[in-house]
Design a protein around this motif. Sequence first.
Motif, PDB file in Angstrom:
ATOM      1  N   LEU B 170       0.868  -1.253   0.155  1.00 46.33           N
ATOM      2  CA  LEU B 170       0.085  -0.035  -0.068  1.00 46.33           C
ATOM      3  C   LEU B 170       0.811   1.203  -0.077  1.00 46.33           C
ATOM      4  N   GLU B 171       0.834   2.126  -1.125  1.00 47.65           N
ATOM      5  CA  GLU B 171       1.521   3.128  -1.134  1.00 47.65           C
ATOM      6  C   GLU B 171       0.694   4.432  -1.309  1.00 47.65           C
ATOM      7  N   LYS B 172       1.085   5.477  -0.467  1.00 49.21           N
ATOM      8  CA  LYS B 172       0.223   6.790  -0.582  1.00 49.21           C
ATOM      9  C   LYS B 172       0.436   7.425  -1.947  1.00 49.21           C
ATOM     10  N   GLN B 173       1.680   7.587  -2.374  1.00 48.05           N
ATOM     11  CA  GLN B 173       2.077   8.333  -3.531  1.00 48.05           C
ATOM     12  C   GLN B 173       1.595   7.632  -4.666  1.00 48.05           C
ATOM     13  N   PRO B 174       1.461   8.328  -5.924  1.00 50.25           N
ATOM     14  CA  PRO B 174       1.364   7.404  -7.099  1.00 50.25           C
ATOM     15  C   PRO B 174       2.170   6.458  -7.615  1.00 50.25           C
ATOM     16  N   SER B 175       3.519   6.420  -7.323  1.00 47.27           N
ATOM     17  CA  SER B 175       4.557   5.536  -7.477  1.00 47.27           C
ATOM     18  C   SER B 175       5.213   4.909  -6.225  1.00 47.27           C
ATOM     19  N   ILE B 176       5.625   3.667  -6.320  1.00 46.61           N
ATOM     20  CA  ILE B 176       6.500   3.232  -5.331  1.00 46.61           C
ATOM     21  C   ILE B 176       8.027   3.724  -5.356  1.00 46.61           C
ATOM     22  N   GLY B 177       8.647   3.592  -4.544  1.00 42.53           N
ATOM     23  CA  GLY B 177      10.117   4.044  -4.795  1.00 42.53           C
ATOM     24  C   GLY B 177      10.612   4.649  -3.320  1.00 42.53           C
ATOM     25  N   GLY B 178       9.696   5.695  -2.817  1.00 39.56           N
ATOM     26  CA  GLY B 178       9.938   6.160  -1.721  1.00 39.56           C
ATOM     27  C   GLY B 178      11.105   7.335  -1.748  1.00 39.56           C
ATOM     28  N   LYS B 179      11.800   7.599  -0.579  1.00 38.20           N
ATOM     29  CA  LYS B 179      12.901   8.401  -0.325  1.00 38.20           C
ATOM     30  C   LYS B 179      14.018   7.966  -1.425  1.00 38.20           C
ATOM     31  N   MET B 180      14.266   6.704  -1.515  1.00 39.48           N
ATOM     32  CA  MET B 180      15.479   6.376  -2.148  1.00 39.48           C
ATOM     33  C   MET B 180      15.606   6.623  -3.611  1.00 39.48           C
ATOM     34  N   ALA B 181      14.339   6.705  -4.284  1.00 35.16           N
ATOM     35  CA  ALA B 181      14.242   7.190  -5.478  1.00 35.16           C
ATOM     36  C   ALA B 181      14.752   8.644  -5.793  1.00 35.16           C
ATOM     37  N   GLN B 182      14.789   9.360  -4.828  1.00 38.15           N
ATOM     38  CA  GLN B 182      15.279  10.929  -4.892  1.00 38.15           C
ATOM     39  C   GLN B 182      16.591  10.810  -4.874  1.00 38.15           C
ATOM     40  N   LEU B 361      19.893  17.994  -6.794  1.00 37.64           N
ATOM     41  CA  LEU B 361      20.918  18.747  -7.486  1.00 37.64           C
ATOM     42  C   LEU B 361      21.868  18.019  -8.251  1.00 37.64           C
ATOM     43  N   ILE B 362      22.489  16.942  -7.714  1.00 39.15           N
ATOM     44  CA  ILE B 362      23.777  16.391  -8.027  1.00 39.15           C
ATOM     45  C   ILE B 362      23.026  14.956  -8.834  1.00 39.15           C
ATOM     46  N   ASN B 363      21.822  14.872  -8.947  1.00 36.72           N
ATOM     47  CA  ASN B 363      21.315  13.677  -9.729  1.00 36.72           C
ATOM     48  C   ASN B 363      21.310  13.872 -11.170  1.00 36.72           C
ATOM     49  N   ALA B 364      21.701  13.072 -11.931  1.00 40.47           N
ATOM     50  CA  ALA B 364      21.896  13.086 -13.372  1.00 40.47           C
ATOM     51  C   ALA B 364      20.445  13.441 -14.013  1.00 40.47           C
ATOM     52  N   SER B 365      19.367  12.852 -13.354  1.00 40.19           N
ATOM     53  CA  SER B 365      17.957  12.804 -13.905  1.00 40.19           C
ATOM     54  C   SER B 365      17.276  14.175 -13.074  1.00 40.19           C
ATOM     55  N   GLY B 366      17.997  14.926 -12.280  1.00 40.12           N
ATOM     56  CA  GLY B 366      17.568  15.842 -11.563  1.00 40.12           C
ATOM     57  C   GLY B 366      17.328  17.212 -12.260  1.00 40.12           C
ATOM     58  N   PRO B 367      16.783  18.141 -11.600  1.00 44.08           N
ATOM     59  CA  PRO B 367      16.611  19.699 -12.381  1.00 44.08           C
ATOM     60  C   PRO B 367      17.684  20.086 -13.136  1.00 44.08           C
ATOM     61  N   THR B 368      18.832  19.845 -12.439  1.00 42.56           N
ATOM     62  CA  THR B 368      20.172  20.453 -13.023  1.00 42.56           C
ATOM     63  C   THR B 368      21.153  19.824 -13.801  1.00 42.56           C
ATOM     64  N   MET B 369      20.410  18.463 -14.208  1.00 43.76           N
ATOM     65  CA  MET B 369      20.939  17.366 -15.043  1.00 43.76           C
ATOM     66  C   MET B 369      22.421  17.089 -14.317  1.00 43.76           C
ATOM     67  N   GLY B 370      22.377  16.933 -12.874  1.00 44.21           N
ATOM     68  CA  GLY B 370      23.639  16.617 -12.343  1.00 44.21           C
ATOM     69  C   GLY B 370      24.661  17.612 -12.059  1.00 44.21           C
ATOM     70  N   LYS B 371      24.388  18.801 -12.671  1.00 41.58           N
ATOM     71  CA  LYS B 371      25.570  19.963 -12.447  1.00 41.58           C
ATOM     72  C   LYS B 371      24.949  20.438 -11.130  1.00 41.58           C
ATOM     73  N   ILE B 372      26.231  20.865 -10.116  1.00 40.24           N
ATOM     74  CA  ILE B 372      25.810  21.487  -8.934  1.00 40.24           C
ATOM     75  C   ILE B 372      25.959  22.778  -9.329  1.00 40.24           C
ATOM     76  N   LYS B 373      24.453  23.190  -9.090  1.00 39.88           N
ATOM     77  CA  LYS B 373      24.301  24.911  -9.379  1.00 39.88           C
ATOM     78  C   LYS B 373      23.311  25.373  -8.308  1.00 39.88           C
ATOM     79  N   ARG B 374      24.038  26.638  -7.529  1.00 37.05           N
ATOM     80  CA  ARG B 374      23.177  26.931  -6.522  1.00 37.05           C
ATOM     81  C   ARG B 374      21.710  27.507  -6.969  1.00 37.05           C
TER      82      ARG B 374
END
Lengths: 195, 665
Positions: B170-182, B361-374
């Motif tokens: 049972l998962e309350k979010q639309p997808s399983i994965g939890g915090k580890m997915a982030q 920020l550092i994740n390749a699929s994140g908002p900055t494509m893995g580039k650390i930008k403030r």
Amino acid sequence: MEEFSQSQAKSKNAAEELQKRSHVEAAKCYQCGKCSGGCPVADYMDIMPRQVMRLVQLGLVEEALKSKAIWLCAGCSTCSVRCPKGVDIAHEMETLRIMAKERGYIPEKDIDKFHNIYIGLMKGFGRMYEPGLIVGRNVTTGHLLKDFSYGIPYLVKRKLNLLPYRPKQKDDIKRIFETAEQLMQQDLAEFREGR
Amino acid sequence: MKRVGVFICHCGTNIAASVDCAQVAENLKGYPNVVFSTDYKYMCSEPGQEMIKETIKREKLDRVVVASCSPRMHEPTFRRCIADAGLNPYLLEMANIREQCSWVHPHDMERATAKATDLVKMAVAKVSHDAPLAKSFSPVTKRALVVGGGIAGIQTAIDIANNGYQVDILEKQPSIGGKMAQIDKTFPTLDCSACILTPKMVEASSHPNINLITYAELEKVEGYVGNFDVTIRRKARSVDLNKCTGCGTCWGKCPTKVDSEFELGMTKRKAIFTPFPQAIPNKPVIDREHCLKFKTGKCGLCQKICPTGAIDYTQEDELVTTRYGAIVMATGYELFDHSVYGEYGYGKYPDVITGLHFERLINASGPTMGKIKRPSDHTEPKNVVFIKCVGSRDETKGKAYCSRTCCMYTAKQATLVREKIKDSNVYVFYMDVRTPGKGYEEFYNRTTETYGAHYIRGRVSKITQDGDKLRVRGEDTLLGRPVEIEADMVVLATAMVANADAAKIAQLVGFSYDKDDFYTESHPKLAPVETHTAGVFLAGACQGPKDIPDSVAQAGAAAVKVCALLSKDMLETEPITSEVDTKTCAGCGHCVDVCPYHAISLTTIEERLLGQTITRSVANVNTSLCQGCGACTVTCRSSSINLRHFTNEQILAEVDALCQTIQNK
């Protein structure tokens, strides 16, 4: 070098007195340094506020009493507000200062004079009277023209009133000071009886 | 006349050091009903138990008192022991003369011995009123429910499913994965989080024994171990999962943009969305709060373009009730809200971010494509400050506990900054560095020695915004002087805290939680994945701050406990339950209100009275649900409800025994 338990023994009385008069739980301090990091006058202190707490924690109160740091403390309470362990460092500093003065340990004579003038003015006017403080301090410490140049812009911007504030309830102010004195004496008497 | 045997244990020197055990045994000789009394060094040992068994036979004992440690420790041991000798196991009483006597009175042997004697006399008085009890049996539903679809929940479900049992996640979010997915990389090996998590997610979704229930919440839990009736609210997804192929046309065209929860607001998502590209199920939901169709009635674009006609605006929340044999709570954690710290900018400085923000920020699929930008001006930070224990180890504004994971993830993030930005300076403010894990200390050493992160011992006192820089002030407590660092970005290692609704869910399911709302294990050492409620188990950070290796280990442990339960066809139930004397019960229902396990209900009985048949209501105990807490017995005004093995008569007999010795003094 003096053996540790000997140093502790020398401070035994002072340590007990401090504990009973301040009720601050110094043992709770875990020496993170958040107090010293945020202290506006830490740069000018001989030892850090954290080290003052450490000395108290170890029972080396005599050493803390002789430090300059307790005199430099401005009593702003930033340390106490930020302390993650809820230790009231500023109050401990103040208690140490009172005890130091009672013992005649006054390494910062000018600051002591400043305090005396300040309290005198508060007793008289119930509020800060800056020109009185400046003149009183400079005359008693002998630095007649010290920091005088700072005063001029304040005067120009009307941040300094030349005449003191005239309180309407002079009796109330008197009572506040009397009560404070009474409480302190009571505390002291309780402590002495307790021993 | 009962024939009671009394056995006093020395527990090595644990008891004998402050209680004269031989004297206690001597004092009991000749006490009413006592026919035998002795002491021994280790009563729980093999020779000790053999002695009890032999004595039962030789002296024809019909009841036994063992004076030793807490019954929580060895009551099962001695019950088995006397059962082996042919006695009913419930004809045993234990007097706790260790935790409740010798350990708390270490310096006064005379009075400790007197107290031990009293405790044993009370046990003798109680055992004389003990009645033989028999366990009963109830059936087991061979299906488990795992609440929460993070790494702990997924691992638990996979382990149970591989043992051949049906599991629902049972998962309350639309997808399983939890915090580890982030999370980007995992310590101490720096392998990519998604690379090790997504295969598990796929395994869970494709396993024949696992059924995913996403975008759903617990509504109601009834029943008891082996037979929990769980009602689940399946929230209206507005998308028919059977028709949807996850092609993505809908969210491509959706005109509404909303802050992405998964990216912590650093990018936008659509009103019809999947939380992240690897989501499972990879099928969208409509966020009705923001969707134009639901807000204004206009739009409807997604329905028009959906090639399979899967969009259904008329869907409603659905309540489904299923029976499960066991429940595993794996609801995870949240991060501490650092906006309570004025000295760290009340959460208002854009370049003061949390560790989880940094992961995105550092994740390749994140908002900055893995580039650390403030966040403020999207430039690469050169001076990065990490602050540990934000909200942890802070009794005044945060939590008193240590969050366990921050030392390691901060070391990891410090390493990654140094690796990705070659000319960067990294400062880590810490109070202690805690790295108790395999390869953890070595990792931390690499962070400082190979990667050159500067560790400063002290807690940061203040962060101020100074132009586009941040000024970080603290004390270097090793040097004993204040330090100030001009930083481009500050990363706060915020504490792991229980979910905001953790307490509510615990109450709903019916098990205990601690002052921080973390779920309480049955025993911190010996029953770490069980709760006090039979059939409810714990996995992962809902029980307390935990890193991924620990969560996975605990998940496996919880799965084994579930399988052990589900492997049985029938469950033994404890006979220490309440019973109602219907003759005197007035049916007031007070016991119904106080029962924490919903085990008592009112029922109507028929009676012949003065030649007439009358009906009246009386309390009725469901013995499968009753946990024997005794709350009902103290509430009952007519003493009509009694707890077996702890009856009013037995308690009074104990009190009498105690008072007699006081009277004699």
